[in-house]
Design an enzyme around this catalytic site. Structure first.
Site, PDB file in Angstrom:
ATOM      1  N   PRO A 102       0.826  -1.219   0.000  1.00 57.21           N
ATOM      2  CA  PRO A 102       0.000   0.000   0.000  1.00 57.21           C
ATOM      3  C   PRO A 102       0.856   1.263   0.000  1.00 57.21           C
ATOM      4  O   PRO A 102       1.746   1.418   0.839  1.00 57.21           O
ATOM      5  CB  PRO A 102      -0.799  -0.129   1.303  1.00 57.21           C
ATOM      6  CG  PRO A 102       0.074  -0.962   2.198  1.00 57.21           C
ATOM      7  CD  PRO A 102       0.806  -1.908   1.301  1.00 57.21           C
ATOM      8  N   HIS A 331       7.607   0.429   7.767  1.00 57.21           N
ATOM      9  CA  HIS A 331       6.827   1.417   7.013  1.00 57.21           C
ATOM     10  C   HIS A 331       7.733   2.189   6.052  1.00 57.21           C
ATOM     11  O   HIS A 331       7.606   3.396   5.866  1.00 57.21           O
ATOM     12  CB  HIS A 331       6.125   2.391   7.969  1.00 57.21           C
ATOM     13  CG  HIS A 331       4.833   2.949   7.421  1.00 57.21           C
ATOM     14  ND1 HIS A 331       3.631   2.306   7.547  1.00 57.21           N
ATOM     15  CD2 HIS A 331       4.561   4.082   6.745  1.00 57.21           C
ATOM     16  CE1 HIS A 331       2.673   3.014   6.990  1.00 57.21           C
ATOM     17  NE2 HIS A 331       3.218   4.104   6.479  1.00 57.21           N
TER      18      HIS A 331
END
Length: 443
Positions: A102, A331
């Site tokens: 994502p 992340h």
């Protein structure tokens, strides 16, 4: 994906045959050139948002340095003419151990944003993880993907009703897993964005999953209708407000475009600005704990994968709480500066979980060779991020498709050249720890 030629040789043949007629690849085939070309194409804010990391970006550098501490030791005189790069995840056979992770606010880099990525992923049969911070609603992307695999990433909002609505929409959109992102309950300290005063969500970018959601829209309407709270000295404060600037006008237009409906009508409506304010107030929940997982488990039939797990104890706890898999991730180095690198954390997490559930790796993956190293260290698959975002910036859907095809092709060739014929043969035994590589920059 098994064939005598293999994905790597087919990809090479496509490039070299086109080269005979003077047609070169639309985007560079190596990450460094890809990122440099994208930087020349994008404006400063778009580039900073995708490229940037937390703090001094030590975690980004660590993610890459971790890969450079491992070397493949090829074996020779083995029949590798037929290779199988496929893997199975949650009952789905995938062409390779690669998913598109994502990436939020992709409209910053290309007008077709997530939709172009969805089409490219579907064309290759590679799963796409729909971003919670997408620029295109999940239903639109799902329609473009047909029966191709897709997952949904979820940030845990302060509104459980909104969380439940997003999960229900993911199920209805054919998503095959729910990826709960745990490392972004608050935004990390990101100097590149801070120095530019740029948060895309504050401009209405990257909030399409919200503005298309009935629960969120109801919250926005309620906020817009509520009387503004009167604060002491409010009148004097208004008198000190700066006059509107061109940047402020552009921001309001951007918010109006983000809200469904005609632009002129939205410019006169309080809803677009209320939507941004509502999003900023509820998008993440720092108070989430292990106890919340039971609530989520009771509200979805989808496999639940926790993203952002770096500690073996957290991995064990996740499985004990009924989670179906984990993603070892920093992340992309965007949240905690000086965090342990994702690849360095991977072996410990794999050892903690064993064969109870799949472990995936995100952060620092740039190539097919990187993917092979991660799988050899125990990852079932890897998530690709920045590379396909740069491909999107340079050539839209075609750019994404080329970048992913290049990664799949290199993975196949590296597998065969290492003397192996299937993903199942990958293990730490094919690797050696080394200290001879120069430490590169970038995340």
């Amino acid at each position: 994906m098994t064939s005598a030629a293999g994905t790597g040789r087919r990809r090479q043949n496509e490039i070299y045959r086109a080269g005979v007629y003077g047609r070169l690849p639309r985007v560079p085939t190596v990450f460094g050139g890809l990122q440099r070309a994208a930087r020349r194409r994008l404006d400063a804010r778009a580039y900073a948002y995708v490229a940037g990391g937390a703090g001094e970006e030590a975690t980004q550098r660590a993610n890459r340095a971790a890969f450079d501490r491992w070397a493949i030791v090829p074996r020779v005189l083995r029949d590798v003419s037929v290779r199988d790069t496929s893997v199975e995840l949650f009952g789905r056979r995938l062409p390779a151990p690669v998913l598109l992770g994502p990436v939020g606010a992709l409209e910053l880099v290309h007008p077709e944003a997530d939709l172009a990525v969805a089409r490219a992923a579907a064309g290759l049969g590679v799963p796409m993880v729909f971003s919670n911070q997408a620029s295109v609603p999940m239903e639109t992307c799902a329609d473009a993907m047909g029966d191709s695999p897709r997952w949904f990433q979820m940030y845990w909002s302060t509104s459980d009703e909104l969380v439940e609505s997003l999960v229900g929409r993911a199920e209805a959109s054919g998503c095959e897993a729910l990826v709960v992102t745990l490392d972004t309950t608050m935004l990390g300290w990101r100097p590149r964005d801070l120095d530019l005063g740029h948060l895309p969500f504050a401009l209405g970018k990257g909030i399409a999953q919200y503005t298309s959601d009935p629960v969120f829209r109801r919250l926005v309407e309620a906020r817009a209708e509520a009387p503004a709270p009167v604060q002491p000295g409010a009148s004097a404060e208004r008198d000190r407000q700066p006059r509107p600037t061109l940047a402020a006008v552009r921001a309001l237009v951007g918010m109006a475009r983000a809200w469904p409906g005609p632009l002129l009508e939205n410019l006169r409506s309080p809803l677009p600005r209320a939507a941004v304010e509502t999003f900023l107030s509820i998008y993440s929940r720092p108070s989430i704990t292990w106890a919340d997982l039971a609530w989520l488990r009771s509200r979805t039939r989808l496999p639940i994968v926790l993203k952002g797990v770096l500690h073996p104890d957290d991995a064990r706890r996740a499985l004990d709480e009924g989670v179906d898999g984990v993603v070892v991730s920093t992340h992309g180095g965007r949240q905690v500066d000086r965090s342990i690198a994702a690849l360095d954390a991977l072996p410990g997490v794999v050892a903690a979980i064993g064969d109870r559930a799949p472990v995936l790796l995100d952060s620092g993956v740039r190539s097919g060779a990187d993917a092979l190293v991660a799988v050899a260290l125990g990852a079932r698959a890897v998530l690709l991020g920045r590379p396909f975002a740069w491909g999107l910036a340079l050539a839209g859907e075609e750019g994404v498709q080329q970048v992913v095809s290049d990664v799949l092709g290199e993975f196949d060739l590296t597998l065969g050249l290492a003397g192996l014929t299937s993903v199942s043969e990958l293990s730490p035994e094919i690797l050696r720890r080394v200290d001879r590589w120069d430490t590169p920059t970038g995340g």
